[in-house]
Design a protein around this motif. Sequence first.
Motif, short mmCIF file in Angstrom:
data_model
loop_
_atom_site.label_atom_id
_atom_site.label_comp_id
_atom_site.label_asym_id
_atom_site.label_seq_id
_atom_site.Cartn_x
_atom_site.Cartn_y
_atom_site.Cartn_z
N ASN A 28 43.95 47.17 51.45
CA ASN A 28 43.08 46.70 50.38
C ASN A 28 42.44 45.31 50.35
N SER A 29 42.90 44.50 51.41
CA SER A 29 42.76 43.38 51.51
C SER A 29 40.88 43.03 51.55
N SER A 30 40.21 43.77 52.05
CA SER A 30 38.88 43.64 52.46
C SER A 30 38.01 43.79 50.67
N GLY A 31 38.54 44.82 50.27
CA GLY A 31 37.88 44.83 48.92
C GLY A 31 38.32 44.09 47.60
N PHE A 32 39.68 43.70 48.10
CA PHE A 32 40.16 42.57 47.03
C PHE A 32 39.48 41.18 47.35
N ARG A 33 39.31 40.94 48.41
CA ARG A 33 38.63 39.67 49.03
C ARG A 33 37.29 39.57 48.28
N LYS A 34 36.45 40.70 48.55
CA LYS A 34 35.08 40.84 48.34
C LYS A 34 34.70 40.51 46.89
N ASN A 35 35.86 41.23 46.09
CA ASN A 35 35.73 41.15 44.48
C ASN A 35 36.19 39.72 44.02
N TYR A 36 37.08 39.12 44.80
CA TYR A 36 37.48 37.95 44.34
C TYR A 36 36.31 36.99 44.56
N VAL A 37 35.69 36.80 45.76
CA VAL A 37 34.63 36.04 45.93
C VAL A 37 33.48 36.35 45.02
N VAL A 38 33.06 37.39 44.38
CA VAL A 38 32.25 37.74 43.56
C VAL A 38 32.68 36.98 42.15
N ALA A 39 33.71 37.17 41.79
CA ALA A 39 34.22 36.64 40.65
C ALA A 39 34.30 35.09 40.74
N ARG A 40 34.91 34.58 41.71
CA ARG A 40 34.72 33.02 41.98
C ARG A 40 33.29 32.53 41.93
N SER A 41 32.54 33.31 42.79
CA SER A 41 31.13 32.83 42.81
C SER A 41 30.44 32.57 41.36
N ALA A 42 30.70 33.72 40.50
CA ALA A 42 30.03 33.87 39.17
C ALA A 42 30.60 32.81 38.48
N LEU A 43 32.08 32.39 38.69
CA LEU A 43 32.48 31.29 37.65
C LEU A 43 31.88 30.17 38.11
N GLU A 44 31.84 29.74 39.51
CA GLU A 44 31.12 28.41 39.70
C GLU A 44 29.81 28.37 39.38
#
Length: 170
Positions: A28-44
């Motif tokens: 699951n690491s690739s999907g989680f990583r991608k979703n995390y980057v989307v969330a973090r980028s949106a926050l920033e």
Amino acid sequence: MTPKRVMLASMALGVLLPLAACGTAESNSSGFRKNYVVARSALEQGEYGQANRQYARLMSSAGPFLPRIQLEYAHSLLRAGDYAQAAQMAEAMAMGSDGAASAAALAVAATARHELGLESLAEGKTQAGKMHLEHAQSSMAQVLATHPELDPLGSLAGRQASIAVRLKAL
């Protein structure tokens, strides 16, 4: 909310949480990583609605990264102006962790409680405002006593002083 008001929360995240993407189980690491980057980028980028939706989705698959996701989610809620939910989430995280992670969550919760207090006072709800401010002041004192490194610019101490002045006037 001004950047100064969320500086503490941002700094707590910066001190405690590296910005590198994280992973979970191998499958699951690739999907989680991608979703995390989307969330973090949106926050920033200040896209708090998108960040909040993405963090909410990540909660169920965060595994060992759940405290990190909870803290970032609470921070995003704070920046979006959802102070009640930010306080609730951060306080739960603070109670469920220890050390610097707990202090960082408590700093987010205290900032949210401060904002809730100010809102309540502005609406003429003196007792509710006072309760939130006292709660925020207590939490800030705990963070400053146990982890002063989370307030390198003094913004949390400044908030605490502002609260003290406001409480004296009530």
